[in-house]
Design an enzyme around this catalytic site. Structure first.
Site, PDB file in Angstrom:
ATOM      1  N   TRP A  80       0.814  -1.220   0.000  1.00 17.88           N
ATOM      2  CA  TRP A  80       0.000   0.000   0.000  1.00 17.88           C
ATOM      3  C   TRP A  80       0.843   1.264   0.000  1.00 17.88           C
ATOM      4  O   TRP A  80       0.517   2.238  -0.681  1.00 17.88           O
ATOM      5  CB  TRP A  80      -1.012  -0.024   1.153  1.00 17.88           C
ATOM      6  CG  TRP A  80      -1.990  -1.149   0.949  1.00 17.88           C
ATOM      7  CD1 TRP A  80      -2.107  -2.290   1.676  1.00 17.88           C
ATOM      8  CD2 TRP A  80      -2.949  -1.264  -0.115  1.00 17.88           C
ATOM      9  NE1 TRP A  80      -3.075  -3.103   1.150  1.00 17.88           N
ATOM     10  CE2 TRP A  80      -3.610  -2.503   0.050  1.00 17.88           C
ATOM     11  CE3 TRP A  80      -3.315  -0.456  -1.191  1.00 17.88           C
ATOM     12  CZ2 TRP A  80      -4.617  -2.944  -0.814  1.00 17.88           C
ATOM     13  CZ3 TRP A  80      -4.328  -0.884  -2.058  1.00 17.88           C
ATOM     14  CH2 TRP A  80      -4.959  -2.121  -1.853  1.00 17.88           C
ATOM     15  N   ASP A 130      -1.286   6.518   6.464  1.00 13.80           N
ATOM     16  CA  ASP A 130      -2.404   5.682   6.026  1.00 13.80           C
ATOM     17  C   ASP A 130      -2.694   4.707   7.166  1.00 13.80           C
ATOM     18  O   ASP A 130      -1.902   3.804   7.447  1.00 13.80           O
ATOM     19  CB  ASP A 130      -2.001   4.922   4.750  1.00 13.80           C
ATOM     20  CG  ASP A 130      -3.075   3.939   4.280  1.00 13.80           C
ATOM     21  OD1 ASP A 130      -4.106   3.803   4.958  1.00 13.80           O
ATOM     22  OD2 ASP A 130      -2.875   3.311   3.221  1.00 13.80           O
ATOM     23  N   LYS A 188     -12.657  -1.626   7.086  1.00 13.95           N
ATOM     24  CA  LYS A 188     -11.986  -2.642   7.896  1.00 13.95           C
ATOM     25  C   LYS A 188     -12.411  -2.509   9.361  1.00 13.95           C
ATOM     26  O   LYS A 188     -13.105  -3.353   9.884  1.00 13.95           O
ATOM     27  CB  LYS A 188     -10.475  -2.538   7.740  1.00 13.95           C
ATOM     28  CG  LYS A 188     -10.051  -2.785   6.295  1.00 13.95           C
ATOM     29  CD  LYS A 188      -8.744  -2.142   5.973  1.00 13.95           C
ATOM     30  CE  LYS A 188      -8.470  -1.985   4.508  1.00 13.95           C
ATOM     31  NZ  LYS A 188      -8.607  -3.146   3.658  1.00 13.95           N
TER      32      LYS A 188
END
Ligand code: PLP
Length: 368
Positions: free
Chosen positions: A106, A175, A199
């Site tokens: 990511w 992030d 999530k």
């Protein structure tokens, strides 16, 4: 009725707390006695205003967000912010450059996207595999960088920071998509924190962006208006139609987190849960192998191989089949790394995790 026989260990979209699903079900046709569903409600109605304000209020309370930070609810997923961050923050300083720490898929994707909008400096040599965080004393940080970017929990590789990167005063951007509200965080130490909801705090469709006031208003002129923090902050995320239902679900999840004891309680629970699985791995004599350095093992996503270091295909298949027979789903590792991955987000209970640990022990006994 919620199917009690299924345990969802998915990496995202992931398990939601059952009380949240039940409340959403009850209110689906008529929100809070209002007579219509949130799905068909105007985003400018007093009822939706109440929902979005409540979501923001709960976030501020749960994370102790200082008043000089704006909270936005945006679309485009967390990936949208790979561009949004660069477009809004790269120009904070005249060199138009940023530092990136790349510890997994990511952050690698975020750095690649940012290259379109300025100079990107990866602060450490490229890694052969994403199994550790390069030693901070070796980072080659640039004091002229507009910001330092890192991914607090790499969902695919299971690498999580248990410390905050030191940036010598350069704006820190993180992030937190896959460990948001899984533990307390000192927001005041960051310039920007963002997280896709699907999530730990809701369903897909909305991304939370928490940004310090002074970082707003520096967007490049090419920045699409819906990604422009100044526009979205000034309009309380209502420049265009927001993902109303996803914000509503997030609001319910935040209420659930608050009722469950907040970020500190989530941390204690997540520690216990992840310890259960890591303990089985560590005491398996090499039958289960987690490739990640112990110092940065994730509490949220635990990748492991079965049978040997590089994984035994047949055993892993058998492991997944056996899990599936016990109602444990979404345990297959990400296609780029293979093996198994157990995601233990906030809504996964201690009992769910105990069931997994028990199965892992039984499988070990059968195959040792
Ligand atoms: N960042 C992290 C840490 C993720 O885990 C993900 C998705 O799993 C993303 C970014 C991308 O999120 P999205 O699919 O919402 O764009």
């Amino acid at each position: 009725q919620i199917n009690q026989n299924i345990i969802n260990f998915g990496a995202g979209p992931a398990k939601l707390p059952p009380p949240v699903l039940l409340q959403a079900q009850q209110e689906l046709l008529s929100y809070s006695g209002f007579g219509i569903s949130v799905l068909e409600m105007s985003h400018r109605s007093p009822e939706f205003t109440q929902i979005i304000n409540k979501a923001e209020h709960l976030l501020r309370e749960l994370l102790n967000i200082p008043d000089n930070y704006k909270v936005m609810f945006l679309q485009g997923g967390a990936s949208g912010q790979f561009s949004g961050i660069a477009l809004n923050l790269m120009g904070l300083k005249e060199d138009n450059c940023a530092d990136y720490i790349v510890t997994g898929t990511w952050s690698a994707k975020a750095a690649k996207e940012a290259e379109k909008y300025g100079k990107v400096n990866i602060v450490h040599p490229k890694m052969d595999s994403y199994t550790k965080i390069p030693e901070p004393s070796s980072w080659n940080l640039n004091p002229a960088a507009s910001y330092v970017y890192y991914c607090c929990n790499e969902t695919v590789h299971g690498v999580e920071y248990n410390f905050m990167p030191e940036t010598n005063g350069v704006t820190l951007v993180s992030d937190m998509s896959s460990n948001f509200l899984s533990r307390p965080v000192d927001v005041s130490k960051f310039g920007l924190i963002y997280a896709g909801a699907q999530k730990n705090v809701g369903c897909a469709g909305v991304t939370v962006v928490i940004v310090r006031d002074d970082l707003i208003g520096h967007a490049q002129k090419e920045c699409p208006i819906i990604l422009d923090y100044k526009v979205q902050a000034e309009m309380n995320s209502l420049y265009n139609t927001p993902p109303c239902f996803s914000i509503y679900i997030m609001c319910l999840v935040l209420e659930w987190i608050k009722k469950s004891g907040g970020a500190a309680a989530m941390e204690a629970l997540n520690k216990r849960k992840s310890d259960l699985v890591y303990d089985v791995i560590d005491s398996s004599n090499g039958f289960y192998v987690c490739p990640v350095d112990e110092a940065c093992r994730s509490r949220m996503n635990i990748p492991f191989r079965v049978g040997k270091k590089e994984g035994d295909d047949a055993l892993e298949k058998e492991f997944l089949n056996g899990a599936s027979k016990r109602g444990m789903i979404s345990l297959k590792g990400h296609r780029s790394v293979g093996g198994i991955r157990a995601s233990l987000y906030n809504a996964v209970t201690l009992q769910d995790t105990e069931a997994l640990a028990k199965y892992m022990k039984e499988f070990l006994k059968e195959h040792q």
